[in-house]
Design an enzyme around this catalytic site. Sequence first.
Site, mmCIF file in Angstrom:
data_model
loop_
_atom_site.group_PDB
_atom_site.id
_atom_site.type_symbol
_atom_site.label_atom_id
_atom_site.label_comp_id
_atom_site.label_asym_id
_atom_site.label_seq_id
_atom_site.Cartn_x
_atom_site.Cartn_y
_atom_site.Cartn_z
ATOM 1 N N GLY A 24 109.326 68.144 59.220
ATOM 2 C CA GLY A 24 109.204 66.693 59.150
ATOM 3 C C GLY A 24 110.548 66.024 58.955
ATOM 4 C CE1 TYR A 25 115.929 64.451 55.066
ATOM 5 C CE2 TYR A 25 117.106 66.139 56.305
ATOM 6 C CZ TYR A 25 117.116 65.022 55.496
ATOM 7 O OH TYR A 25 118.306 64.456 55.130
ATOM 8 C CG ASN A 57 100.562 61.384 53.532
ATOM 9 O OD1 ASN A 57 101.078 62.346 52.979
ATOM 10 N ND2 ASN A 57 100.349 61.331 54.831
ATOM 11 C CE1 TYR A 114 108.191 59.612 57.718
ATOM 12 C CE2 TYR A 114 106.278 58.932 56.445
ATOM 13 C CZ TYR A 114 106.820 59.482 57.581
ATOM 14 O OH TYR A 114 106.004 59.904 58.598
ATOM 15 N NE ARG A 116 103.353 73.768 50.802
ATOM 16 C CZ ARG A 116 103.396 72.983 49.720
ATOM 17 N NH1 ARG A 116 104.573 72.739 49.156
ATOM 18 N NH2 ARG A 116 102.303 72.448 49.224
ATOM 19 C CG ASN A 117 108.733 76.581 57.709
ATOM 20 O OD1 ASN A 117 109.430 77.516 57.325
ATOM 21 N ND2 ASN A 117 107.423 76.707 57.901
ATOM 22 N N GLY A 118 110.598 72.214 56.484
ATOM 23 C CA GLY A 118 111.575 71.154 56.730
ATOM 24 C C GLY A 118 111.463 70.516 58.095
ATOM 25 C CB CYS A 158 101.290 65.459 63.547
ATOM 26 S SG CYS A 158 101.429 65.779 65.314
ATOM 27 C CB VAL A 159 104.447 69.171 60.739
ATOM 28 C CG1 VAL A 159 104.872 70.632 60.626
ATOM 29 C CG2 VAL A 159 105.681 68.268 60.818
#
Length: 276
Positions: free
Chosen positions: A205-206, A232, A239, A201-203, A194-195
Amino acid sequence: MAVLTSSSCSSSFLPNSISRPNLRIICPNLKTNPRRSSKSNKFQSLTYNQLCTNDKTTIRLDTSALDVSVAVAEDEIWASACLRVRSFNNFKQSFGIEDHKKYLAELEFEASKERIAGIREGFKRVCCINVSYPMSRMPSPSSDELCSACKYSDRVVIGTLDINQCVRLPEEITGKRPEGSGDDVSRAYLSNVCVAEEMQRNGIGYLLVSKSKIVAQEWGITDLYVHVAFENQPARKLYEKSGFVYESDEPAWQARYLNRPRRLLLWSDLSGKCNA
């Protein structure tokens, strides 16, 4: 796995001062994700992924100030537990809500400690990875509630996930690679991804997924998995960008039985051989 907007845990509930209530607090019309109980496990863990973007205003961050690291101290684990409660629940009712949030955070905090300590049956090794940001650089007042809920020391946890080295996750699709099972299993799953929705939109998750791959390879993991809901699309794109590919999907009857969106199982080869 759709984005769920929610309030957060109170920052006054620090790990070393937790006092669990004797009775579970039930709030009328409180919508939370249902979890099936197990007599063998005292605490139930979250196994959701929340990486969808939304229409709310995103706070732009200085990405050079982000820290991506394995959570070790209890206050870091507590902050990640609060972020998960905040992300995975949609609190509709205000009456008694703070007590209920505290209760949910305590359960996840204790479950996380058990998994990380290696005493949860079925898990060989687990770690929590957090992305944090300096509290002094968080914009106010737009992030005040997040800072209050998910802070530790002078930083705020804004993204988190778990890496689980195990044959399978409870109530989830089981991966096929590598063949065989046992204590030497080199398969792992990402969970509790989770973020904070205002920080998407700040990267982040990546960064979480990239760090998880590094840690997994250090453990000798050859096959890394993640579950994601069919609808999703932002998470699936993340991913795929991170090197995951489709392996299988959940039967519709199982998703109905578990009262959740149907899921895909995605796989990433960490062995360097890419035996797809």
